[in-house]
Design a protein around this motif. Structure first.
Motif, mmCIF file in Angstrom:
data_model
loop_
_atom_site.group_PDB
_atom_site.id
_atom_site.type_symbol
_atom_site.label_atom_id
_atom_site.label_comp_id
_atom_site.label_asym_id
_atom_site.label_seq_id
_atom_site.Cartn_x
_atom_site.Cartn_y
_atom_site.Cartn_z
ATOM 1 N N PHE A 228 -11.353 -16.717 18.069
ATOM 2 C CA PHE A 228 -12.317 -15.986 18.890
ATOM 3 C C PHE A 228 -13.748 -16.402 18.551
ATOM 4 O O PHE A 228 -14.570 -16.633 19.445
ATOM 5 C CB PHE A 228 -12.136 -14.481 18.676
ATOM 6 C CG PHE A 228 -13.189 -13.642 19.344
ATOM 7 C CD1 PHE A 228 -13.148 -13.411 20.703
ATOM 8 C CD2 PHE A 228 -14.228 -13.096 18.602
ATOM 9 C CE1 PHE A 228 -14.118 -12.640 21.323
ATOM 10 C CE2 PHE A 228 -15.205 -12.326 19.205
ATOM 11 C CZ PHE A 228 -15.151 -12.096 20.575
ATOM 12 N N SER A 232 -16.143 -18.309 21.147
ATOM 13 C CA SER A 232 -17.390 -17.624 21.510
ATOM 14 C C SER A 232 -18.603 -18.495 21.189
ATOM 15 O O SER A 232 -19.545 -18.583 21.987
ATOM 16 C CB SER A 232 -17.486 -16.287 20.772
ATOM 17 O OG SER A 232 -16.412 -15.443 21.122
ATOM 18 N N TRP A 236 -21.123 -20.008 23.889
ATOM 19 C CA TRP A 236 -22.550 -19.690 23.760
ATOM 20 C C TRP A 236 -23.389 -20.965 23.739
ATOM 21 O O TRP A 236 -24.455 -21.029 24.356
ATOM 22 C CB TRP A 236 -22.772 -18.883 22.488
ATOM 23 C CG TRP A 236 -24.214 -18.523 22.261
ATOM 24 C CD1 TRP A 236 -24.949 -17.582 22.926
ATOM 25 C CD2 TRP A 236 -25.103 -19.127 21.306
ATOM 26 N NE1 TRP A 236 -26.232 -17.546 22.450
ATOM 27 C CE2 TRP A 236 -26.365 -18.486 21.452
ATOM 28 C CE3 TRP A 236 -24.956 -20.129 20.346
ATOM 29 C CZ2 TRP A 236 -27.454 -18.827 20.667
ATOM 30 C CZ3 TRP A 236 -26.047 -20.467 19.568
ATOM 31 C CH2 TRP A 236 -27.278 -19.822 19.729
ATOM 32 N N ASN A 242 -21.751 -14.297 29.603
ATOM 33 C CA ASN A 242 -20.746 -13.357 29.077
ATOM 34 C C ASN A 242 -19.739 -14.071 28.179
ATOM 35 O O ASN A 242 -18.534 -13.859 28.273
ATOM 36 C CB ASN A 242 -20.008 -12.648 30.216
ATOM 37 C CG ASN A 242 -20.948 -11.859 31.096
ATOM 38 O OD1 ASN A 242 -21.895 -11.251 30.619
ATOM 39 N ND2 ASN A 242 -20.700 -11.885 32.397
ATOM 40 N N ALA A 243 -20.245 -14.937 27.312
ATOM 41 C CA ALA A 243 -19.354 -15.755 26.486
ATOM 42 C C ALA A 243 -18.486 -14.904 25.578
ATOM 43 O O ALA A 243 -17.289 -15.142 25.439
ATOM 44 C CB ALA A 243 -20.185 -16.731 25.647
ATOM 45 N N PHE A 244 -19.066 -13.875 24.966
ATOM 46 C CA PHE A 244 -18.302 -13.070 24.015
ATOM 47 C C PHE A 244 -17.277 -12.196 24.721
ATOM 48 O O PHE A 244 -16.246 -11.859 24.156
ATOM 49 C CB PHE A 244 -19.247 -12.209 23.177
ATOM 50 C CG PHE A 244 -20.121 -13.010 22.263
ATOM 51 C CD1 PHE A 244 -19.630 -13.472 21.053
ATOM 52 C CD2 PHE A 244 -21.416 -13.334 22.622
ATOM 53 C CE1 PHE A 244 -20.425 -14.227 20.197
ATOM 54 C CE2 PHE A 244 -22.218 -14.089 21.776
ATOM 55 C CZ PHE A 244 -21.723 -14.540 20.569
#
Length: 246
Positions: A228, A232, A236, A242-244
């Motif tokens: 994750f 992420s 980024w 809204n990458a996360f």
């Protein structure tokens, strides 16, 4: 003597075959029905140390601590599923649904450009390049369409199974409450059925099984967290919105 050995071998073989057959039948036919209770027992095993710790520190009733911990756990789980689960399924469905268009709009023009450059440098291979491009384009496009329709159909079918999954989930919640609250009573009842060496063997199996399961969960949790973070960070860096959340 040989006859006795043959009889013993046949008896052992028949016994092992019977056990394997029972295991196969249990896994194939009974395990899906009992899965909510199996998961409920696993939940009780996982939260037992935490519940015991809070019970010892606060002197609250173990049943109240169990209820509080499970309500908190299932509330967080429901929140996580509602926030992420639906979005993930929608994202995957849209991604695979757009695969053919993605290929036609991006990948195919890139391949076409490479082929044109080759033809400009080597005009004599134009016929072979064109034929190759036509064949590979048709094959890739058909393959992507098949994958896209298969995944979309699978997701749609999964959505149709949600009512049954919801019922199983409710049974899992209820069973986990019972197993967690009456954990030691159930454990004592089971252990009373095994005495002597059998009881010691069951305790060893329990200790080894729980230890292995704990290590397995920790390892996969660590892998999921690292994956994750890497994804992420990559999203980024690529400035994907809204990458996360993705």
């Amino acid at each position: 003597m040989n006859l006795e050995r043959q009889k013993a071998f046949i008896i052992h073989a028949a016994y092992i075959t019977l056990i394997l057959g029972l295991v196969y039948v249990s896994i194939k036919y009974f395990l899906p029905l009992l899965m909510p209770f199996v998961i409920g027992m696993i939940v009780a095993l996982v939260f037992r140390p935490l519940i015991d710790l809070i019970h010892e520190k606060t002197r609250m009733k173990r049943s109240l601590v169990s209820i509080f911990i499970l309500i908190l756990f299932y509330s967080l789980l429901a929140l996580l599923i509602s926030l992420i689960g639906l979005k993930v399924f929608t994202y995957i469905e849209n991604l695979f649904y757009r695969l053919p268009a993605l290929y036609a709009d991006t990948i195919e023009p890139a391949i076409r450009k490479i082929a044109d450059n080759l033809i400009l440098r080597f005009p004599e291979i134009e016929y072979y390049v064109e034929e190759f491009l036509e064949n590979i384009s048709v094959s890739i496009f058909d393959y992507l369409k098949t994958i896209s329709s298969t995944v979309v159909t699978a997701i749609t079918g999964f959505a149709g199974q949600l009512p049954a999954l919801l019922i199983k989930f409710i049974f899992t919640i209820v069973s986990s409450f019972f197993f967690t609250i009456d954990y030691y009573r159930i454990g004592d009842f089971v252990m009373r059925q095994f005495k002597g060496e059998r009881g010691k063997m069951v305790l060893r199996l329990k200790a080894n099984g729980i230890g292995t399961l704990g290590k397995f969960i920790k390892a996969y949790s660590l892998i999921i967290v690292i994956t994750f973070i890497e994804l992420s960070a990559g999203f980024w860096i690529l400035k994907i919105p809204n990458a996360f959340v993705l």
